[in-house]
Design a protein around this motif. Structure first.
Motif, PDB file in Angstrom:
ATOM      1  N   THR A 178      -8.274   9.282  -0.236  1.00  0.00           N
ATOM      2  CA  THR A 178      -8.183   8.550   1.030  1.00  0.00           C
ATOM      3  C   THR A 178      -6.797   7.933   1.205  1.00  0.00           C
ATOM      4  O   THR A 178      -6.222   7.958   2.296  1.00  0.00           O
ATOM      5  N   ALA A 179      -6.258   7.382   0.123  1.00  0.00           N
ATOM      6  CA  ALA A 179      -4.922   6.780   0.199  1.00  0.00           C
ATOM      7  C   ALA A 179      -3.875   7.827   0.566  1.00  0.00           C
ATOM      8  O   ALA A 179      -2.968   7.572   1.373  1.00  0.00           O
ATOM      9  N   ALA A 180      -3.989   9.041   0.002  1.00  0.00           N
ATOM     10  CA  ALA A 180      -3.046  10.103   0.326  1.00  0.00           C
ATOM     11  C   ALA A 180      -3.173  10.507   1.793  1.00  0.00           C
ATOM     12  O   ALA A 180      -2.160  10.759   2.475  1.00  0.00           O
ATOM     13  N   ALA A 181      -4.413  10.578   2.274  1.00  0.00           N
ATOM     14  CA  ALA A 181      -4.633  10.942   3.681  1.00  0.00           C
ATOM     15  C   ALA A 181      -4.081   9.866   4.611  1.00  0.00           C
ATOM     16  O   ALA A 181      -3.506  10.162   5.672  1.00  0.00           O
ATOM     17  N   VAL A 182      -4.261   8.603   4.225  1.00  0.00           N
ATOM     18  CA  VAL A 182      -3.744   7.502   5.037  1.00  0.00           C
ATOM     19  C   VAL A 182      -2.224   7.548   5.103  1.00  0.00           C
ATOM     20  O   VAL A 182      -1.618   7.406   6.179  1.00  0.00           O
ATOM     21  N   LYS A 183      -1.586   7.774   3.965  1.00  0.00           N
ATOM     22  CA  LYS A 183      -0.122   7.823   3.944  1.00  0.00           C
ATOM     23  C   LYS A 183       0.391   8.963   4.809  1.00  0.00           C
ATOM     24  O   LYS A 183       1.408   8.815   5.505  1.00  0.00           O
ATOM     25  N   GLN A 184      -0.303  10.067   4.800  1.00  0.00           N
ATOM     26  CA  GLN A 184       0.112  11.202   5.627  1.00  0.00           C
ATOM     27  C   GLN A 184       0.006  10.839   7.113  1.00  0.00           C
ATOM     28  O   GLN A 184       0.866  11.219   7.918  1.00  0.00           O
TER      29      GLN A 184
END
Length: 737
Positions: free
Chosen positions: A435-441
């Motif tokens: 989720t954190a990776a998706a948010v950063k993207q």
């Protein structure tokens, strides 16, 4: 009500020694308790339960940090140089090492490791932690010792600036400028009364009331959270209304004495008549201030309740201690024959107020149009009113915190002073990471973002956070819109993954508070307007008077808002007044100004119109009632307004960025309300309405309670003594000395 106050005044006149000694004992006890159990005031601007505050609380569970004071040490190389140069590296390291050895310092950050070196390599920021609790002041010796550690870097040619919470300027509720305000108030009272003794009594009771309320507030601070701005606002209001309420009663007492009335009867009757107006006026202020708690912001609630306590103390002092003091001085308060003060008490006197009102009555339509249009022009800038919570960028330019704030903003960009954090909590470590990776993207490419940090994962692996640096400062509308945009962008990611995602950080929390306060302004205004209509309907038993008074209040408060925009946002007269920075006014300023100005406007309305109503009740001559009422009350209204303005203006020059716009708005609002609305518009409107101004439908009259503001229930008996009603008829109250 007048009957109860008459009895209270009569008791104070008869037992003045008991009353004075009793008050001294009570004040001594309150002061002792306040000094013994006094707590510290809080610098908190959060709303429990708001989205950003909830996220901040959850983040603290994953990244626990000690609730301690902190500071920033900013190092800057000369123009054209970098901190990485050999001549600067050694002194910088030596200063940081020395800072870590200062007693009371628990941690000193490394700018390079913490990523706190500016892109041009010229500026670095080191975070410093103290052993002092968050809500306490770091000892001055510790702060001075920390500053001394920068000497090595300074000798090498670096500029060293110290900022952060630990170095935030502290302001005392009472300082030299406030003492000047008291002296100005004393001068106005001496001119009004023509007697230093009479002038000193309102100051005495007002100051004692402020001392008592402040000691009580200090004691309560140890048990409940009270904002650090609450004492200053409470002192300002307590002092202003305390002087004004006592002024009204003392002036009525001296008028009675000048007519030959015995001291005891004069004290009792002044307490019953003028005291009724004080109770009514004070009650409106109390209700408005207590109503601030409806906004649901703890900081605003504590400011409102602390101020309400100060106003309540001023009322109680005026109704209990003041009658005893007046009785103690006996006939020494009688105006000297032939003096200016004696002439003003003569029934046939012609005052400046009466002359002014007579001029208004000759051309009521002209004055009504000119003044109304003028106030609407002054109020026009209020349409551009912007609000935000103050921060270090609001402090005076010469303060350490402002210098550090400006240096960081110039080196790292304005958004560095208000970073945002996106918090992610997943069901497990894998879900959190995804989720954190998706948010950063999702954050990439959003307008208004200057920098996005890497993903910082908590030790328990159940949470991650991403720091976002806006391109704009924390108090700008653009940053507020960015927070809304971040919530919109991350919302779908949270719903799709089932994780918790929220935007937080102190800047986001402040934006939540500002939004909450902005949203509460209109509903609060509706409540205040409705309350003014109801209270004045009961007080004057008229339909026209409440509508006119409420319209006048709206003109006054709108003009105050317009003047605040011109000074604090546009910069008009900013240098003359010493405004530290231009920009949005504090989010809590408009609602506080509205609440306080409402109470003060009702004060002047009651003082002035009750005198007109009393004369109209005797002769049923509407035009004569306006002139006679103005003659009897204008001097007191103008003196009270000048005292209010003097007190508020002194707090403007106190340089507290949170208090300055409040004090300025109140000073300007009182100026407009007393001299343009009450002394000009009110006579003009009443003259145009004539007898219709005092009309009330019979059906409505039967349902309204009777509020005796002028002591009509008190009548004179054959022996000249006042008689007050009892269950069995009229009872003579003999209190003459």
């Amino acid at each position: 009500m007048a009957t109860l106050l008459y009895r209270l005044g009569a008791f104070g006149a008869r037992r003045w020694r008991t009353m004075v000694i009793g008050w001294l004992i009570v004040l001594a006890a309150v002061i002792g308790l306040g000094l013994t159990f006094g707590g510290s005031f809080q610098n908190s601007d959060s709303i429990p339960g708001s989205p950003a505050q909830t996220a901040l609380t959850r983040m603290d569970r994953h990244w626990p940090e000690p609730d301690k004071q902190s500071a920033q040490v900013v190092f800057q190389a000369p123009p054209g140089h970098k901190l990485s140069e050999p001549g600067f590296q050694g002194p910088l390291r030596a200063s940081l090492a020395a800072a870590g050895k200062v007693a009371g310092v628990t941690a000193v950050g490394d700018p390079a490791q913490d990523g706190m070196v500016s892109p041009d390599g010229r500026t670095a920021v080191a975070q410093v932690g103290f052993s002092t609790a968050k809500d306490s002041d770091v000892p001055t010796a510790t702060l001075d010792a920390l500053k001394a550690t920068g000497a090595t870097a300074t000798k090498a040619g670096l500029t060293v600036v110290y900022g952060g919470d630990a170095y935030a300027p502290t302001t005392s509720p009472v300082g030299p400028t406030e003492l000047i305000g008291i002296l100005v108030a004393l001068a106005i009272l001496v001119i009004t009364f023509g007697s230093l003794l009479s002038a000193g009594m309102p100051l005495l009771t007002a100051v004692l009331g402020v001392v008592g309320s402040m000691m009580a507030t200090m004691g309560l601070a140890s048990a409940v959270g009270i904002s650090e701005n609450a004492p200053t606002l409470a002192v300002m209001l307590g002092l202003a209304v305390g002087i004004d309420y006592a002024l009204l009663i003392v002036s009525r007492h001296r008028a009675h004495l000048a007519s030959g009335m015995p001291v005891g009867e004069s004290v009792a009757k002044a307490t019953a008549t003028a005291g009724s107006a004080v109770v009514f006026a004070g009650a409106t202020v109390l209700i408005a201030l207590a109503g601030l708690s409806l906004a649901g912001v703890p900081m605003l609630t504590s400011m409102g309740l602390a101020s309400a306590g100060a106003v309540a103390m001023a009322m109680i002092m005026a109704l209990t201690l003041l009658p005893a003091v007046m009785s103690a001085f006996g006939r020494r308060l009688v105006p000297k024959p032939g003096s200016r003060a004696a002439r003003t008490t003569h029934p046939a006197r012609t005052t400046m107020g009466a002359k002014w009102v007579s001029g208004v009555l000759r051309h009521p339509v002209r004055y009504l149009i000119v003044v109304t249009v003028g106030l609407l022009v002054i109020a026009a800038p209020a349409l551009q009113l912007k609000m935000a919570l103050t921060d270090d960028g609001s402090n005076a330019k010469g303060t350490a915190t402002r210098q550090a704030y400006d240096t960081i903003g110039h080196a790292f960009g304005p958004g560095a002073n208000g970073p945002l954090i996106v918090l992610v909590e997943g069901a497990d470590a894998k879900a959190t990471a995804q989720t954190a990776a998706a948010v950063k993207q999702k954050l990439k490419g959003i307008d208004g973002i200057a920098d996005i940090s890497g993903i910082d994962t908590a030790k328990d692996l159940d949470a991650a956070r991403i720091q976002v640096i806006p391109t704009t400062g924390p108090r700008t509308q653009a940053t507020s819109r960015l927070v809304s945009r971040l919530n919109e962008v991350t919302g779908p990611v949270a719903r799709h993954s089932g994780s918790y995602v929220a935007v937080t950080g102190q800047t986001a929390v402040s934006i939540d508070v500002s939004t909450k306060l902005s949203g509460a302004l209109v509903p609060f205004a509706v409540v205040v307007v409705g309350l003014s209509l109801l209270l004045l309907l009961i007080a004057f038993r008229s339909l026209a008077i409440p509508i006119k008074a409420t319209a006048g209040f709206l003109l006054s408060v709108s003009s105050a808002f317009g003047a605040m925009v011109a000074v604090f946002q546009w910069g008009w007269l900013a240098d003359l007044l010493g405004v530290p920075s231009l920009g949005p006014v504090g989010s809590f300023v408009p609602i506080i100004v509205m609440a306080v100005l409402f109470g003060l406007a009702m004060d002047y309305e009651v003082f002035l119109v009750s005198a007109m109503r009393e004369e109209y009740g005797h002769r049923k001559d509407a035009r004569r009632a306006i002139v006679v009422g103005a003659r009897n009350a204008s001097r007191i209204v103008t003196s009270a307004a000048l005292i209010m303005i003097a007190v508020f203006v002194d707090f403007v020059f106190g340089k507290d960025p949170d208090v300055m716009p409040i004090a300025f708005g109140l000073a300007f609002g009182v100026l407009v309300d007393a001299f343009l609305v009450r002394m000009t518009l009110v006579p003009a409107v009443l003259a145009l309405l004539g007898d219709r101004a005092w009309w009330l439908p019979r059906r409505l009259e039967r349902f309204l309670p009777h509020l005796d503001l002028e002591g009509e229930s008190i009548t004179a008996g054959p022996d000249g003594a006042d008689r007050i009603p009892t269950r069995d008829g009229l009872e003579s109250e003999s209190v003459a000395r």
